[in-house]
Write a protein that holds these residues in place. Structure first.
Motif, PDB file in Angstrom:
ATOM      1  N   MET A  66       4.278  -3.681   6.246  1.00 18.88           N
ATOM      2  CA  MET A  66       3.162  -3.995   5.360  1.00 18.88           C
ATOM      3  C   MET A  66       3.210  -3.119   4.109  1.00 18.88           C
ATOM      4  N   GLY A  67       3.479  -1.841   4.329  1.00 20.56           N
ATOM      5  CA  GLY A  67       3.535  -0.922   3.197  1.00 20.56           C
ATOM      6  C   GLY A  67       4.609  -1.296   2.200  1.00 20.56           C
ATOM      7  N   ARG A  68       5.800  -1.654   2.709  1.00 24.08           N
ATOM      8  CA  ARG A  68       6.901  -2.029   1.815  1.00 24.08           C
ATOM      9  C   ARG A  68       6.540  -3.264   0.998  1.00 24.08           C
ATOM     10  N   LEU A  69       5.996  -4.270   1.675  1.00 24.73           N
ATOM     11  CA  LEU A  69       5.660  -5.506   0.971  1.00 24.73           C
ATOM     12  C   LEU A  69       4.531  -5.277  -0.025  1.00 24.73           C
ATOM     13  N   LEU A  70       3.540  -4.480   0.344  1.00 26.02           N
ATOM     14  CA  LEU A  70       2.422  -4.189  -0.549  1.00 26.02           C
ATOM     15  C   LEU A  70       2.912  -3.452  -1.799  1.00 26.02           C
ATOM     16  N   ALA A  71       3.778  -2.451  -1.610  1.00 26.83           N
ATOM     17  CA  ALA A  71       4.318  -1.705  -2.752  1.00 26.83           C
ATOM     18  C   ALA A  71       5.131  -2.605  -3.660  1.00 26.83           C
ATOM     19  N   GLN A  72       5.900  -3.497  -3.050  1.00 25.81           N
ATOM     20  CA  GLN A  72       6.716  -4.429  -3.833  1.00 25.81           C
ATOM     21  C   GLN A  72       5.838  -5.355  -4.657  1.00 25.81           C
ATOM     22  N   ARG A  73       4.786  -5.924  -4.030  1.00 26.88           N
ATOM     23  CA  ARG A  73       3.916  -6.877  -4.731  1.00 26.88           C
ATOM     24  C   ARG A  73       3.143  -6.204  -5.870  1.00 26.88           C
ATOM     25  N   LEU A  74       2.729  -4.965  -5.654  1.00 32.71           N
ATOM     26  CA  LEU A  74       1.920  -4.277  -6.665  1.00 32.71           C
ATOM     27  C   LEU A  74       2.770  -3.459  -7.636  1.00 32.71           C
ATOM     28  N   GLY A  75       4.083  -3.387  -7.389  1.00 34.26           N
ATOM     29  CA  GLY A  75       4.953  -2.617  -8.271  1.00 34.26           C
ATOM     30  C   GLY A  75       4.664  -1.125  -8.216  1.00 34.26           C
ATOM     31  N   ARG A  76       4.377  -0.601  -7.021  1.00 32.62           N
ATOM     32  CA  ARG A  76       4.023   0.799  -6.847  1.00 32.62           C
ATOM     33  C   ARG A  76       5.061   1.502  -5.970  1.00 32.62           C
ATOM     34  N   PRO A  77       5.228   2.832  -6.152  1.00 29.18           N
ATOM     35  CA  PRO A  77       6.101   3.572  -5.233  1.00 29.18           C
ATOM     36  C   PRO A  77       5.474   3.629  -3.839  1.00 29.18           C
ATOM     37  N   LEU A  78       6.321   3.769  -2.831  1.00 29.80           N
ATOM     38  CA  LEU A  78       5.870   3.813  -1.447  1.00 29.80           C
ATOM     39  C   LEU A  78       6.227   5.152  -0.831  1.00 29.80           C
ATOM     40  N   PHE A  79       5.248   5.779  -0.181  1.00 30.13           N
ATOM     41  CA  PHE A  79       5.494   7.001   0.580  1.00 30.13           C
ATOM     42  C   PHE A  79       5.061   6.752   2.023  1.00 30.13           C
ATOM     43  N   ASP A  80       6.023   6.796   2.936  1.00 28.46           N
ATOM     44  CA  ASP A  80       5.751   6.653   4.363  1.00 28.46           C
ATOM     45  C   ASP A  80       5.758   8.065   4.950  1.00 28.46           C
ATOM     46  N   VAL A  81       4.582   8.571   5.322  1.00 25.40           N
ATOM     47  CA  VAL A  81       4.454   9.969   5.745  1.00 25.40           C
ATOM     48  C   VAL A  81       5.371  10.290   6.918  1.00 25.40           C
ATOM     49  N   ASP A  82       5.402   9.440   7.940  1.00 27.43           N
ATOM     50  CA  ASP A  82       6.250   9.711   9.105  1.00 27.43           C
ATOM     51  C   ASP A  82       7.730   9.744   8.719  1.00 27.43           C
ATOM     52  N   ALA A  83       8.152   8.799   7.881  1.00 21.27           N
ATOM     53  CA  ALA A  83       9.566   8.758   7.464  1.00 21.27           C
ATOM     54  C   ALA A  83       9.925   9.980   6.642  1.00 21.27           C
ATOM     55  N   LEU A  84       9.000  10.436   5.801  1.00 18.20           N
ATOM     56  CA  LEU A  84       9.274  11.629   4.980  1.00 18.20           C
ATOM     57  C   LEU A  84       9.368  12.885   5.831  1.00 18.20           C
ATOM     58  N   ILE A  85       8.547  12.974   6.882  1.00 14.48           N
ATOM     59  CA  ILE A  85       8.632  14.121   7.800  1.00 14.48           C
ATOM     60  C   ILE A  85      10.012  14.152   8.455  1.00 14.48           C
ATOM     61  N   GLU A  86      10.460  13.008   8.960  1.00 14.30           N
ATOM     62  CA  GLU A  86      11.774  12.966   9.619  1.00 14.30           C
ATOM     63  C   GLU A  86      12.894  13.290   8.650  1.00 14.30           C
ATOM     64  N   GLN A  87      12.757  12.810   7.402  1.00 13.59           N
ATOM     65  CA  GLN A  87      13.785  13.054   6.390  1.00 13.59           C
ATOM     66  C   GLN A  87      13.846  14.539   6.028  1.00 13.59           C
TER      67      GLN A  87
END
Length: 536
Positions: free
Chosen positions: A1-22
């Protein structure tokens, strides 16, 4: 949902869990196992704070536990708009179990979520929700997700975030209908959530009988039932098979049986939740069970919201014609919640524009021009223009109410509301109720009626072109493609309710915003219909 929402609105996406793992080079279950939950929550807070400092408006996706720390709740409230994706615990567990099964089938060793590793994960999920629910409800927007596609949920969120008139649309638009005992027709974006309050205003008994269809049930009934029970109501639910076939004698008597088995009483309300099929059938049941019980219409389709739920027409189909068995019976309340249109398939939403264009042709040139000016946004519906949509629905309701207050039982002027329906009903009947949706058939019917008016010297060719261009711009059919024969259509039209002395009285436009009712020579009707359907 986050990816699609960011794509539709033209906004950057930050996934907190993915950033922690990274950043920390470990999967979250491993972080939990090695360092514990408190350590993980500290990392979570640090990453959230970094994401919130980004210069551009960003979409930040978090886990459900983000609300546990008070500083996270304060930061989100201060720096952003919070959207809570609401889901019941048993659905969450089913999704997680499906994910684990899929990983095993792919040969992977699935990682078990640490907080759900106990003997009864469902109880644990319920406990977590109970602890966090008040924090979740601090969110500016709450979006139920059950039985909705990702696409539907993203559309809803975009509507919440981007429509500058959202607050204006939040004020219900009320039209009191001065027919029979009188009732309110209310347009209220999100009004379905406020259904218990509306019912309480009517001072109805606590038992209510809700009839819906198989397409609608899973989307709305769980939350409606929960809200009604919390408000002290006792809801009983009946599910119809979706589709025009349910407007039948068989389903009529099945509903009678259901009500009798439950000993439904005369003062207890029958609620029609669905499109025109549900509204027409349930309305007829309400009119005839115990010689009349209170009826609440909650139309969930665009077509029903602007047309079939208003005015008291109820009924079922007969094998020889549409709506031939029925009665006039008015509801105690019509509650139109346009947010329900977000869950409709595109084709089902699109057919509703036919009835709205009809109102423009027969009564309101300004409405017609408004539709022309906004056809692209109305058809795309991404995001839906909330304030404009509520305005259009309320305007159509008002137009219909003005007519029915003058002619409740279709003895005169109310017949103009059937513009496009003479051919449209015949097409639905002959093709077997299903090949064409009602609005699609009415769109074709309006093309035929406008052509007849032009051939009769009543309607300018330029006006015919405007009508057809608007229908097409809204995604409606304006040409015939099918296997039905013209002679079958001509025969079916003789069963139309506007037949007087064995002659069809056609509703024909003179100009956009004005129509008349009149018979036409058989030769003209036959020639136009044969030509339109591509026959000699």
């Amino acid at each position: 949902m986050g990816r699609l929402l960011a794509q539709r609105l033209g906004r950057p996406l930050f996934d907190v869990d993915a950033l922690i793992e990274q950043e920390y080079g470990e999967r979250i279950p491993a972080i939990f196992a090695r360092h514990g939950e408190d350590y993980f929550r500290t990392l979570e807070s640090q990453i959230l704070a970094q994401a919130a400092q980004h210069q551009d408006d960003a979409i930040i996706v978090t886990g459900g536990g983000i609300v546990v720390h008070a500083e996270n709740r304060a930061l989100m409230a201060r720096h952003g708009v919070r959207v809570f994706l609401q889901v019941e615990p048993h659905i969450s567990l089913a999704r997680l179990q499906a994910q684990l099964t899929a990983e095993r089938q792919q040969g992977h060793t699935p990682e078990i979520r640490p907080l759900l590793s106990g003997p009864d994960p469902l109880v644990r999920l319920q406990e977590m929700l109970s602890l966090r629910e008040l924090w979740y409800k601090e969110a500016e927007f709450i979006c139920p997700t059950q039985d909705k596609s990702i696409e539907q949920i993203v559309k809803e969120i975009i509507t919440m975030l981007t429509d500058p008139h959202q607050s204006e649309a939040g004020a219900p638009l009320v039209r009191h209908v001065h027919v029979d005992a009188g009732y309110d027709a209310i347009v209220d974006w999100g009004g379905l959530e406020r259904l218990p309050g509306y019912l309480q205003q009517l001072q109805l008994p606590s038992r209510v009988f809700i009839v819906t269809d198989s397409n609608i049930h899973d989307i709305y009934i769980p939350s409606i039932t929960k809200n009604l029970i919390a408000a002290g109501f006792e809801p009983h639910i009946y599910i119809l098979p979706a589709g025009e076939g349910s407007k039948s004698q068989q389903q009529l008597f099945a509903l009678y049986d259901w009500l009798l088995e439950l000993h439904a009483e005369r003062r207890e309300a029958l609620i029609a939740l669905g499109g025109g099929v549900v509204g027409d059938l349930v309305g007829f049941v309400a009119a005839t069970y115990l010689r009349g019980v209170p009826l609440i219409q909650i139309p969930t389709s665009l077509l029903a919201q602007v047309d079939s739920a208003i005015g008291g027409k109820t009924g079922i189909n007969h094998p020889r014609g549409k709506n031939l068995i029925g009665s006039f019976y008015h509801p105690r309340l019509v509650l139109a919640d346009p947010s329900t249109l977000l869950s409709l398939p595109e084709r089902s939403r699109t057919e509703g524009w036919a009835e709205i264009v009809k109102y423009g042709i027969i009564l309101d040139a300004e409405l017609f021009a408004l539709l022309e000016a906004n056809a692209g946004a109305l058809r795309a519906f991404s995001p839906p223009p909330v304030a404009l949509l509520c305005q259009i629905i309320a305007r159509c309701i008002d137009l219909k109410v003005v007519v029915i207050e003058e002619d409740e039982r279709e003895q005169g002027r109310r017949a103009i509301l059937n513009y496009g329906h003479t051919f449209g009903h015949a097409l639905e009947n002959v093709s077997g109720y299903g090949e064409w949706l009602h609005g699609e058939a009415v769109s074709i019917g309006m093309v035929v009626a406008a052509t007849l008016a032009q051939e009769s010297g009543l309607f300018a060719a330029s006006a015919v072109e405007r009508q057809n261009h608007l229908l097409a711009a809204l995604g409606l059919p304006i040409e015939y493609a099918g296997t039905v024969h013209a002679q079958d259509i001509l025969a079916a039209m003789q069963l139309d309710k506007k037949v007087v002395g064995k002659r069809v009285r056609w509703i024909l436009p003179r100009q956009i915003g004005e129509v008349i009712s009149m018979p036409l020579p058989d030769e003209l009707v036959e020639r136009v219909i044969l030509t339109f359907m591509g026959e000699k």
